[in-house]
Structure formats: C-alpha cells, structure tokens
Motif scaffolding. Structure first.
Motif, PDB file in Angstrom:
ATOM      1  N   ALA A 519       0.925  -1.443  -0.199  1.00  0.00           N
ATOM      2  CA  ALA A 519       0.288   0.021  -0.169  1.00  0.00           C
ATOM      3  C   ALA A 519       0.902   1.122  -0.358  1.00  0.00           C
ATOM      4  O   ALA A 519       0.735   2.326  -1.132  1.00  0.00           O
ATOM      5  N   ASP A 520       2.162   1.687   0.785  1.00  0.00           N
ATOM      6  CA  ASP A 520       2.896   2.384   0.867  1.00  0.00           C
ATOM      7  C   ASP A 520       3.043   2.624  -0.722  1.00  0.00           C
ATOM      8  O   ASP A 520       3.057   3.943  -0.920  1.00  0.00           O
ATOM      9  N   LEU A 521       4.288   1.336  -1.281  1.00  0.00           N
ATOM     10  CA  LEU A 521       4.356   1.596  -2.698  1.00  0.00           C
ATOM     11  C   LEU A 521       2.932   2.429  -2.930  1.00  0.00           C
ATOM     12  O   LEU A 521       3.492   2.962  -4.192  1.00  0.00           O
ATOM     13  N   LEU A 522       2.581   1.996  -3.208  1.00  0.00           N
ATOM     14  CA  LEU A 522       1.147   2.518  -4.489  1.00  0.00           C
ATOM     15  C   LEU A 522       1.014   3.436  -3.587  1.00  0.00           C
ATOM     16  O   LEU A 522       1.122   4.446  -4.819  1.00  0.00           O
ATOM     17  N   GLY A 523       0.794   4.583  -2.894  1.00  0.00           N
ATOM     18  CA  GLY A 523       0.614   5.715  -2.493  1.00  0.00           C
ATOM     19  C   GLY A 523       2.219   6.034  -2.807  1.00  0.00           C
ATOM     20  O   GLY A 523       1.866   7.374  -3.657  1.00  0.00           O
ATOM     21  N   HIS A 524       2.897   5.749  -2.638  1.00  0.00           N
ATOM     22  CA  HIS A 524       3.828   6.233  -3.401  1.00  0.00           C
ATOM     23  C   HIS A 524       4.261   6.943  -4.988  1.00  0.00           C
ATOM     24  O   HIS A 524       4.668   7.830  -5.540  1.00  0.00           O
ATOM     25  N   GLU A 533      -7.184   0.775  -0.877  1.00  0.00           N
ATOM     26  CA  GLU A 533      -7.942  -0.041  -0.704  1.00  0.00           C
ATOM     27  C   GLU A 533      -6.841  -1.131  -0.191  1.00  0.00           C
ATOM     28  O   GLU A 533      -7.593  -2.506   0.319  1.00  0.00           O
ATOM     29  N   GLU A 534      -5.654  -1.446  -0.168  1.00  0.00           N
ATOM     30  CA  GLU A 534      -4.992  -2.375   0.297  1.00  0.00           C
ATOM     31  C   GLU A 534      -4.977  -2.095   1.542  1.00  0.00           C
ATOM     32  O   GLU A 534      -4.822  -3.265   2.590  1.00  0.00           O
ATOM     33  N   TYR A 535      -4.155  -0.585   1.865  1.00  0.00           N
ATOM     34  CA  TYR A 535      -4.921  -0.115   3.921  1.00  0.00           C
ATOM     35  C   TYR A 535      -5.989  -1.223   4.557  1.00  0.00           C
ATOM     36  O   TYR A 535      -5.792  -1.516   5.740  1.00  0.00           O
ATOM     37  N   GLN A 536      -7.141  -0.925   3.495  1.00  0.00           N
ATOM     38  CA  GLN A 536      -8.622  -1.114   4.031  1.00  0.00           C
ATOM     39  C   GLN A 536      -7.930  -2.987   4.709  1.00  0.00           C
ATOM     40  O   GLN A 536      -8.512  -2.953   5.332  1.00  0.00           O
ATOM     41  N   GLN A 537      -7.484  -3.216   3.686  1.00  0.00           N
ATOM     42  CA  GLN A 537      -7.459  -5.064   3.432  1.00  0.00           C
ATOM     43  C   GLN A 537      -6.683  -4.864   5.488  1.00  0.00           C
ATOM     44  O   GLN A 537      -6.987  -6.015   6.274  1.00  0.00           O
ATOM     45  N   VAL A 538      -5.724  -4.374   5.080  1.00  0.00           N
ATOM     46  CA  VAL A 538      -4.682  -4.355   6.414  1.00  0.00           C
ATOM     47  C   VAL A 538      -5.810  -4.091   8.252  1.00  0.00           C
ATOM     48  O   VAL A 538      -5.990  -4.755   8.831  1.00  0.00           O
TER      49      VAL A 538
END
Lengths: 685, 640
Positions: A519-524, A533-538
C-alpha cells in the motif's frame, strides 16, 4: 554575570537563609555546573540560558525571603524540575541530575522528581541505582503506571525475573489493556522456560499494540524454540525493534521540549528509519523553522515528502536546497549538490519524467562520478528511454567501479542486450545472474521471456519449467521476497518491488506487513485508490494497525477523497481515542477542508479543545486557532493567531500572517495543499 | 539515514599532562640507535598489590603510543581504529607485539595540524616490538621488549586499523594482514636475514588482497578446509574525508558522525589459491546475498558443529550476520546468512545494536561456541548463548553481563580464563564515539574516555533465578588493578600469554593513547595446561613453558586455526577451546590454547578435533606446561 557564577554565590546564602528561619533539616541546594554552550544551536542555548535564569531569579527571591514559604519553594522546585528536564533532553545528564535533586530537595514529597531522577539514573545505565527513586515515586503515587512498568523492565534487564513479574502483574491489575505489561510478562515467561504462555503474552501485546514489532521477534524466537519454524519465519517477516509504549506524561513530552535544529534532524532521521514519513516531515519542518538555511533539513524534508507521495513538495524542497549547496561565491557546487541532483533525478523518475531524471543523474555524477546507485539509476532511466547502448555503457562502468553490484547489473544489462538484439551477450549476462541466484523465480521468468524474444523457444521453455519448479516454494520465500522488495524500493524499481510483494501476498495473504508496504508503494507511486484498498485490507484484519490507518488517511487526503478521510480518521480515533496525531489531523481536516461537506468548525473545536487541555503546546494552539475560525469565532481566532504568529519562526511567518489577516477579515482559512492537513499526522507522536 | 551538515567545528588540543607522559616515555626509553633499552620487568614481582592485572607495558619497553591524526575535523575514522596483536614473528616461542598506527586524515592535512603530535619518530608507521623474554634460574620470567620497527623491512605507513596474523603460505612463519583505512597490506614474513633479523615484505597487491576502503575486522579462516588459510575482511563504511559530512550533538554542537552518515561497503572473502595469491569469492560463496552492513567485528567458530568453520560479523547499528558454511548440491561452499532466525542478529528485543567487537567462546562449558558482542552506550553488550547447532538466545540479562555495560561504549571484548578456574571470564575495553557534552564543558581534550571492565565467570554453580540455571558473571573491575581505573579511549583487546607463565595476559590498544600490557598476576597460581595445535609433523613436546626456537627440519608447521581441544576427565570431554587468532576488535590474539584446571587438576588427557574432522586423544600429558600437538601424533579415535 552569567547564571552559574551568580548561583555559586547564592546557594550558600540560600542554605544559610533557610537555616535561619526553617527547621533544622533545611534543604541544601547543589550548585549547577557550568556548561560551555558556545557550540550549541543558538535556539537551544537561549532555551537553556533562559530556564537557568528563571531558576536563578527564583533562588534569589527565595534567598531574599528569610522565612521562606511553600509557594516559593514550589515555584523554585518547578523551575529546577523544568531545567532538569531540559538538560535531560539535551543529554547533559550530570546537570540534569543536580537540577532534579534540587527540585527534590525543595519538594521531597513530589513523586515527579523521584521518578525523573530514577529515569535519569536508569538512562545512565545504573539500573540498580535507579530502583530506590522509582520505589519512592511509587510510595508517593502508588498508581503511577509508568513507574510500575519501568520497574518491571529494570528488574528484567537485571535478570531479576521474579521481581519483574510482580511489577508487570501489578500493572495489569491496574490496567489490563497495557501491551507493555504483557510484553514484559512474556519475557519473564521465556526466561522461566514457559514458552507456550510466553507466546500468548506476546500475542496479547501485539493485539493491543500492533506497532510493537519487537513482539514479533519475541514470538519468532519462541516459536523457533517450540519447533514451529513456519510460525517463526512468519513472525520474523513482521518483526522489528519497537517495544510496547509506556504512555508517560513525564517523559514523553521531553521529545517536544528541545529547540535545536539537530534535535529535529535526529528526530527526522529516526522517523525516516522507522518509515514514519509524516513524523519525519514534521520534524524537518520544525528544523527549518529554526534554521531555514539548513541543507540536511531540506534534504530530509524532500525524502519524507517523497515517501508520502508528495512529489511536488519534495521537488520544491530540493529546489530550495540547491542554492544552499553553493559556495560563498555562488558558483561552485558543494558535494552535497550531488545528493540533491540525485534526489531530483529520483523524483523525476518516479514522476515518469525520464529525460529530466537522466539530466539530473548526469549532473549528480558530474559532481561525484563514482556513485554506484546513481549509475544504476541513470542506466535504468536510459533503458526506459530505450537508449540501450548508452545504458550498457553505464552498467559497464558500474561493474568496473563496484564489482559487488554485478548481480544487480547482469539481468538489467541482459535485458538491454536483448533489446539491442545481441543474443550472445544477453545470454551470458542472464546465465551469470542465474548462477548466483539459481532460485530466483522472477529472474527465471525474465530469462525465459528474453529467450523467447531472442527466438530461442526451446531454451525459453526450459527456463519456464525451471521457474514452475520454483513456484511451489513461494511460502518459504516470503522473507526473502520482502527483503528483495525493500531493496528494489530503495533502488526505485517500484515495478519489480510491487511484483515481489504481490508474489509474497499470493502465497501469504495475511502477511500484513507486506500488504502495508505494498500500500505504501502504491501511494508512493500515486496510485492512491489502490493504496486505500490495500490499507483497508490490513485494517480489516488488524484494526489496531496504526501505520495502516495513517497510511490510509494520507492516501485518501492526497487522493482528494476528503470525505472518506474524515470517516477514516473518525474510525481511527475510535480505535485510538488518545492518538494526538489522528485528533489534530481530524481537526485540521474539519477546519481547513476545501470541501464544504467535510468542513465542520464546531466539531473541530470540540476535538481540539480536548487536545489543547491535555497539552497546550504550539501545535495545539495553531490547530485551535484554525478551528475557532472555522467555527466563525474570528475574534478569538485572531487573538490566538497573534500569539501563534509571535512565536512562529521566519519560515512560517508568512503563512501565519496570512491566516491572521483572514481571521481579522472574518474569513476562515482553507488549505492550499494536502500537506497543510497532513502536517500534524506524525508530529505529535 | 542522511548526512547532517553543520558549521565548522571548534576543537581544543590535548591536555599537556597526557602529552608529557607519552613524550617522556619515548625519550627515556631510547638509546643511541633508536631502539628501546629498558630493564627487564619481572611480571609476577613487579607489584605488591593483589591486583589481578598490572600494566607492564612501559616498564617492559612496550612504549607504543597510538596516533590517530585528529585535527579537529571530527572524522569518524580517527576514533574507530586502535589495534594490533600478539604475533610470534621469529618463532622463538614468545609473543611479539604489533601495533597499528594512524596517519593524518583529510586532503593534504599537514602533520602540524595534529591536535596531538605523534609520539614516535616520523614518518609515522606501525610499530613492532620483539619479545626478549628470558627466565631466571628459578624459572621466573623476565619480560622485556625491543622496538624493531626500523628493522622490519618496510614502513607500514597507511592508516592502520587492525591486524590479523597467521601463516597464509604454510612456510612456518606468521604473516600479518593489515586492515587499513586505504589499501590493505599483507606483510609476508621473510624469516631471518643473514643477520638473523626477521623482515617483512608487503605482498598485498600481488596476492590480490589490497582492497581499498575502511577495513576493520579481518580474520584468517580455512573456510574450504583445503589446508590453506583464506581471509575474511570486514569493511566498515565508505568514509568521506572531504569534510562534507558533518554531524552534531542533540544541542547542535559539532560531533562525530555515526556509520549511518556514510554508505556501507561490502565485506570480502578471499580464497587462498595456495600459490601465494588469493581470489575474491564473496559472490561465488553467497556473501552478496544480503545488503552490505558496516562491519566492525569478526569471530570465527563452527557454531553449528557441522565441521565447517562459520563466520560471525558484528555490524554497527545493523543486524549482525551469521554466515553458516554449507555445501550446495554440487558440493560447493555456500555461506547462508542465518543470523535472524538463529537469534544472534539482533538483541532479544528485536533491535539491531551497534556491534563493535565480538568474540566466540564456550563460556557455559556445554561444548558449543557462544558469542559476545560489545555495543554502544545505552545499549547492553549482548551475550548470545548457543543452545547447540547455532540456535542462540540473548542471555545478557540472565548472565549479568547486560546492565553493567549500559553506561559504556565498548569495542574490544575477549574471553579469557584469567584465574584458570576453568571458566571463561570476559575483558571489555571501552571508549566513546560521541563527545560527552559534560566532559566537553569541562574542557576535556578528548572527551570520549571510559574505564575498561573485567567480569568473572561464576560457573554453573552460580545462584540464579533463571530456569534452567544460568552461568552468570560478576563484575570484578574494582579488584582488577589500577590499570582498570584508568579512563582512556580503548579499542582492541588481544589476549595472549606474553610471559609464557600459563595464564592469559592482554594488550589493550588505546586510541590516541598509550598501549597497555595487562600482566596477569593470579592465573599462574592455579593448575593449567597449554597447547599449540599444529599441522602434521612428528610429535614433540616442548620444554616446560618455553617453546623451542629451532625445530629440526626448519620452521614448525603452522597453527591449525579452527582446531578444537578439550580435556578428558572420566571419559568425558569438557572445557572446549579452539585455536584462533580472530575475535575481539581490530586485533590478533595468541593462537595457543590455555585451559585452566583450577576446579580439578586431575585430567586423563586431551582430545583434539582437527579442522579436517579427525579426532585424536593425548593421554598422560603433564600439566603446568605447554605442549605442541601435531596432527597425527595422538591416539586416533572415532569422531563422535
């Protein structure tokens, strides 16, 4: 007269004076040592000098007042205590101890001085010696949880597990939801050989505080010793060095007391190391408020902003820094400029501006020719621009100056050779790469693809089969995949890093650290929606995952989804009701949002009033002023904003003045950038 | 971590007192031809105190004073180095002493800029001292050293950090690898010339081990068991002496940078081809499978007891590396980094610490090699207890070694059984790396100094709350002697029996300060047995405590580093020790093995496990003396 010399005269006088009008056990104060602060930051020096002057004046008053009285003693003790804390912050431990002992002498029944002294002595490494003062602090305030927890930890460090256990159990009796106590008990249980119970304790600590990643390491060790290597590896993959926090109203504020540039630089660097980029940005901004010419602060700010996905802000920080990297005559660039150009190149590459990246990398190499990382990135950027021949030249140069980079080069250079149709060279490079890492699935797949493009279908099929054979071991490769992904991220190869993380997650969907890093990478890379979406899964899996929640808020704000950011912050505050960072960010969002549906001045005011009550510092003042204005209470907002402006460093004065002008004109302030909303997210941690 | 830039530093020069002390030693100690000429010291009678150690350096002619080249620029490298070691360069059976020296750092920095002038004649070079040990008729050792730097045949004038000594070409003479800031050097021992003077020649370039950078930890190890010693060289950081990298304390005052301010450089493993040259095999054996880290310490042992020597690397502020030596499917050597899972990469809290020196030893007498790592102030030094097969547990707290180290930044760390009670004790050398603000405020000229420490192993019978009972330690620094009350900036500690009296003595290498020779005053009073484990030649016992200079057939075969020995009692083995010169920090130690028998002098014999895995017993060896045991000379037993 400087404070120290004067105090030397005063202290005997004080002792005599108090002795005349007070009981026989008149307190005797110890003179403060002289400290040469000439080399210190001016702001830090001024801060220390002012507090020392305050102490000096109070001691004078005390000496003048022959009878003495509790009020004077209390105020002087308080001033000594503040000075002691300041010295403690700056690591002047001897001076801190004298200050705190004087405070203790004046107010022997105040638990704070005993506690701070115990903490200081513990910080010095004198664990045994810290025990009496901790014990005395607890006599005076038996429910003071930080002292109980620190006593547990001290006994643990001394190998006194039975005593440690008692303290941790006492902590849990007072507050069952304390991760630090469960963590401590787990360590006691490990020492006692009770690994199964220890596992439960560490897991409970993690449930309560997912960011306490040291517990993953403890779990990995425990599972290893229980023979469950799979679980051990799973926890190693998530492990870190963060111990469970001790929420400590006497010690935690020390971090915000310092006023030196260096202090903020260290804070920023540590936050970067911890991948807490919002906190890093806040720290570097604080450093720049004290010294806007500080080159490392600009550099650090750029790194933090970049990692938060604010490429424009990062670029601006680097542009601000470049003039500072010139010598006095303004023409010759200092070596730091090489780093700045390197960073600019990275930003350009991230932004897809490869031509700019190439120019920046070249500028960096012109200043410092032997930078392996820059050579690699330049070659990569050239390859992306399909300038393969030149890319190969830089790959060759890289291997020449740093042979250890060869493995990183071979597959890339091999790919470049493929694009140039040079079969023999391409195969040679791929074969060398595979010899070093024969189990690298992705490399095999890349090689298979290369062979196919070179028209060697049979060999390609062999590699594809070899890759298939490796695919079955995905779970075993999780730690190495994560490590590879991190390495690739450091090399700015986000595509490959993403592939590694997705491969890992395909075999281990519950690898929360990997998912959060994805998620960090995607945000980056500005794919904010995917990041959310990925953060939400976490967060769904681990609601207490603070880093994921913060990342999600950042992604939502940067992605312009302010309404959802408000809901996300609301949800985060339900999970972390005392999290100052979330609270202040919510206030700023509610007060500054350009979206009228999100803006809610009265709610912002309610939240910030609570925060401000807890700690009325500059950060809280700024947010309160914004909230007052958003709630249409412009007069109060302007009054407070004048105080904010008076204390604002030069770098921030313009913005604060503009805000004041708006409030005086009866206008609320609207955020000009996402950064204005996100600024506080990490600042209060 | 990013580089931190601040304004120009302001530094104060050394105090006149310390300068005068070093200078007077030099002047008093020199005769007409520049060699030391001092009265022999009688180590065991030199002090009437009951101290465990006395400083016998200056009195025995060991007058080296380290020069670090500091000029006020606060270069990290100037406070990192300080090493040397015990090396029997002339095969006369006593340990000579090699001392690394610094140089001026920075572009064109003149010697006049040195805050502390060099205490030895220019040009500044490493120092070599010949041990002229002799025995009185009653057996009392008389120790004296002669400075033979000028006769050694070369000037080691690169900035030296540390050394590793071993016979790399199997010619029976010990060679010396110099880990330098700058090109490394390999001093090949040429043996005695026509006048009987041992000389050296730098063969690093032709041997292929002249790596450039900031080398610190180095160790000779026959990792592939082909009979030739290979070389591991740890690299710290890519040091920048341009002056561009500046750091500061929390209050903003100029200070030394940590390793995070510089890029790291990878370590290197060189395979000995057996023809006088080496090839770098780092990549081929798997050492490039992880990112490079700033290495400061290296310890060698067969941690997983599979018969192949493993390599442990202490990294500064980053996870340590445990390189386990394995074979791949085709039988090739592959090192696998297993530190994290093994439990010795980070401390028990999961935190990577500032690994400095490290040493391997079987402190708990369970037959495997444990690891001690020295760390930064506010971190504990860490004891990783090996629970067999390279599975480690952080035993710092339970052993009592953790908390006493919190107030110190420690570098050198060495296991030694100073009282010959059979349990390995521990010596730790300390000195800071950031300026102590309060010492600065007091005008201290080199505000990094600290006291060194000595810990006594209480053995298995010690009371402890831990279950199962822990072998634990108690600090005995206060009783260890006046030399432990000195506050200096210490770096390496090398252990060796310099007076051949059967107990371990030690060299403490100070940065910008005098070398200390710590002579053991207590161990010789307990029963002991000493061993030199060498390659296959006819077995031959050496006369008591005084190994012979000239063995028939020329030079003796080399010490078989990695060979292990234990004493046999009632058919069981105990007190495993290994032949090793690596470990600690920047130093090379005595390859001989000393086993204290204070707990029970009645032994049946000794068991030796040779590097090739063969096992031999020697029965009926006399105690209280050294024995040279040659492979093949004992009673062969089946490997357990």
């Amino acid at each position: 007269m400087r404070g120290f010399q004067k105090l030397l005269l005063l202290v005997p006088l004080l002792g005599l004076t108090l002795a005349c009008g007070a009981p026989p056990d008149t307190p005797q104060l110890t003179p403060l040592p002289d400290l040469d602060l000439n080399a210190a930051d001016p702001a830090a020096r001024q801060q220390l000098d002012e507090q020392r002057d305050t102490v000096e004046k109070l001691v004078e008053q005390l000496a003048d007042n022959l009878a003495g009285n509790d009020a004077d003693l209390g105020a002087t003790a308080e001033a000594y205590g503040d000075l002691g804390r300041l010295y403690l912050t700056y690591d002047f431990l001897d001076a801190a101890e004298i200050s705190l002992r004087n405070a203790q002498t004046l107010e022997p029944d105040d638990y704070r001085w005993h506690y701070l002294l115990a903490y200081l002595v513990m910080t010095r490494g004198q664990l045994e010696a810290s025990l009496p003062d901790y014990a005395r602090a607890l006599e005076l305030r038996p429910d003071f949880l930080p002292a109980i927890l620190r006593l547990g930890r001290v006994h643990l460090a001394l190998g006194q597990t039975a005593q440690a256990k008692q303290w941790f159990e006492r902590a849990l009796a007072l507050e069952p939801q304390i991760a630090a106590a469960h963590e401590g008990l787990g360590k006691v249980q490990v020492a006692d050989g009770d690994l199964a119970t220890a596992v439960a304790s560490f897991e409970r600590a993690l449930e309560l505080e997912p960011t306490a990643t040291g517990n993953h390491y403890a779990l990995a060790q425990a599972y290893r010793d229980l023979g469950d290597l799979q679980q051990a590896r799973r926890h190693l993959e998530q492990s870190g060095d963060v111990a469970a926090r001790i929420v400590d109203p006497l010690i935690n504020p020390l971090a915000s007391m310092a006023l030196s540039v260096q202090f903020y630089l260290v804070q920023g660097a540590e936050a970067l190391d911890d991948q807490d980029f919002a906190a890093a940005v806040a720290a570097y901004r604080s450093a720049l408020q004290l010294d806007e010419q500080n080159l490392p602060a600009h550099q650090g700010l750029a790194v933090g902003l970049e990692r938060l996905g604010d490429l424009v802000g990062a670029q601006q920080a680097l542009f601000d820094a470049l003039p500072l990297a010139r010598d006095d005559d303004g023409t010759i660039l200092r070596p730091e400029a090489a780093t700045l150009y390197r960073s600019l190149g990275r930003l350009a590459a991230l932004d897809g501006r490869d031509a700019d990246a190439v120019a920046d990398y070249r500028a960096s190499l012109a200043l410092q020719p032997e930078q392996p990382g820059v050579l690699l990135r330049l070659a990569n950027a050239l390859a992306r621009q399909r300038q393969f021949a030149e890319a190969i030249e830089h790959f060759d140069r890289l291997v020449e100056i740093s042979p250890q980079w060869a493995p990183a080069v071979w597959e890339r250079r091999g790919t470049a050779w493929v694009n140039l149709g040079q079969r023999q060279q391409a195969i040679a490079d791929f074969e060398r790469a595979i010899e070093v890492t024969p189990d690298d699935l992705r490399l095999r797949q890349l090689y298979a693809d290369a062979l196919r493009r070179l028209g060697d279908a049979a060999a390609a099929e062999d590699q594809r089969r070899a890759a298939q054979d490796l695919e079955g071991t995905g779970a075993d490769r999780a730690p190495s995949l994560l490590a590879e992904a991190r390495q690739l991220m450091r090399q700015q190869d986000f595509t490959a890093a993403e592939a590694r993380l997705r491969e890992l997650l395909a075999s281990q969907p519950d690898a929360h650290t990997a998912r959060r890093e994805l998620a960090d990478l995607l945000g980056h890379t500005r794919r904010y929606d995917e990041a959310v979406e990925e953060y939400q899964q976490v967060i769904d899996a681990v609601p207490e995952h603070e880093a994921a929640r913060r990342g999600q808020v950042v992604a939502l704000v940067l992605g312009g989804r302010l309404g959802e950011a408000r809901l996300a912050l609301q949800d985060a505050l339900r999970t972390f009701p005392r999290h100052r960072g979330f609270a202040v960010t919510q206030v700023r969002l509610l007060a500054l949002s350009p979206d009228p549906d999100v803006r809610d001045g009265s709610l912002a005011l309610r939240i910030i009033e609570r925060v401000h009550r807890d700690r009325p510092d500059a950060q809280a003042n700024r947010a309160l002023a914004l909230a007052l204005a958003a709630a249409q209470r412009f007069e109060e907002a302007a009054d407070l904003q004048r105080q904010v402006l008076a204390g604002a460093p030069a770098a921030a004065a313009e913005l604060e003045r503009a805000r004041l002008q708006a409030f005086e004109q009866g206008r609320a302030w609207t955020a000009q950038s996402a950064d204005e909303i996100l600024l506080a997210l990490g600042a209060s941690r | 971590m990013i580089n931190l830039v601040i304004g120009g530093p302001a530094r104060v020069p050394w105090a006149a007192a310390s300068l005068a002390l070093g200078l007077s030693l030099t002047l008093l100690g020199c005769d007409g031809d520049g060699r030391r000429a001092t009265e022999p010291l009688e180590p065991e009678t030199a002090s009437l105190e009951t101290a465990i150690f006395i400083d016998g350096g200056a009195a025995s002619g060991l007058d080296a004073v380290h020069f670090n080249g500091m000029s006020g620029q606060l270069y990290l490298s100037e406070i990192t180095c300080g090493g040397g070691g015990f090396v029997d360069i002339d095969n006369d059976g006593d340990l000579d002493v090699y001392v690394s020296q610094g140089q001026m750092i920075g572009p064109d920095t003149p010697i006049d800029d040195a805050l502390v002038p060099p205490q030895h004649p220019l040009p500044i070079s490493d120092r070599l001292y010949r041990n002229d040990l002799r025995r009185a008729a009653d057996g009392t050792p008389h120790l004296s050293f002669t400075d033979i730097t000028d006769s050694m045949g070369l000037a080691a004038t690169t900035y030296g950090c540390g050394i590793s000594a071993a016979d790399f070409d199997n010619d029976g003479r010990v060679d010396i690898f110099l880990a330098n800031l700058g090109p490394d050097q390999l001093l090949h021992n040429q043996g005695p010339d026509a006048d009987g003077v041992v000389t050296f020649r730098d063969v690093a370039a032709s041997a292929g081990v002249d790596g450039d950078g900031m080398s610190t930890a180095a160790a000779f190890v026959d990792y592939d068991l082909d009979g030739w010693l290979d070389l591991y060289v740890g690299s710290y950081v890519s040091f920048d002496n341009s002056g561009a990298t500046r750091c500061a304390s929390l209050s903003g005052a100029p200070d030394y940078c940590g390793p995070g301010a510089y890029p790291t450089e990878p370590d290197a493993l060189y395979r000995n081809r057996g023809d006088g040259t080496f090839e770098e095999v780092s990549e081929a054996v798997g050492l490039r499978s992880v990112a490079p880290q700033p290495a400061l310490g290296v310890a060698i042992a067969d941690f997983d007891d599979d018969g192949w020597p493993d390599i442990y690397v202490a990294n500064d502020g980053e996870p340590n590396h445990l390189w386990l030596n394995h074979r791949d499917a085709s039988g090739r050597v592959r090192f696998a980094e297993q530190g994290l899972l093994a439990g010795c990469a980070v401390n028990g809290g999961g935190a990577a610490e500032a690994g400095m020196g490290t040493d391997a030893g079987d402190y708990d007498d369970d037959g495997d090699f444990d690891i001690f790592v020295a760390h930064l102030i506010k971190e504990t030094n860490t004891l990783y207890r090996n629970d067999g097969r390279a599975t480690f547990v952080d035993a710092s707290a339970a052993s009592g070694l953790g908390s006493p180290s919190l107030a110190r930044t420690s570098f050198g760390a060495a296991w030694l059984d100073y009282d010959n009670d059979g349990w390995l004790d521990l010596m730790v050398a300390s000195g800071g790396v950031v300026l102590d603000p309060e010492l600065v405020a007091q005008g201290d000229p080199f505000p990094l100094h600290m006291e060194n420490q000595l810990f006594h192993n209480l053995g298995a019978g010690a009371p402890s709350q831990a279950v199962p009972p822990e072998v634990s330690f108690v600090e005995v620094t206060a009783e260890a002697g006046d030399v432990f009350q000195l506050s200096e900036v210490s770096r390496g500690v090398a252990v060796g029996d310099v007076d051949n009296d059967g107990d371990p003595d030690a060299l403490v290498f100070n940065n910008s300060g005098p070398l200390r020779l710590l002579l053991n005053q207590v161990g010789q009073n307990q029963p002991w047995i000493g061993l030199r484990l060498v390659g296959a030649e006819p077995s031959r016992d050496l006369p008591g405590g005084e190994p012979s200079r000239d063995l028939p057939g020329g030079e003796p075969p080399r010490d078989l580093l990695g060979a292990k020995a234990a004493i046999l009692r009632q058919g069981r083995t105990t007190r495993w020790r290994q032949t090793q010169t690596a470990g600690s920090y920047n130093v090379s130690g005595d390859p001989r093995i000393l086993i204290g028998l204070g707990d029970d002098p009645a032994i049946e014999g000794l068991r030796v496990v040779w590097p090739d895995g063969t096992v031999e017993d020697w029965l009926g060896l006399a105690i209280g003396r050294y024995h040279t045991l040659r492979q093949g000379g004992g009673q062969r037993v089946e490997a357990p």
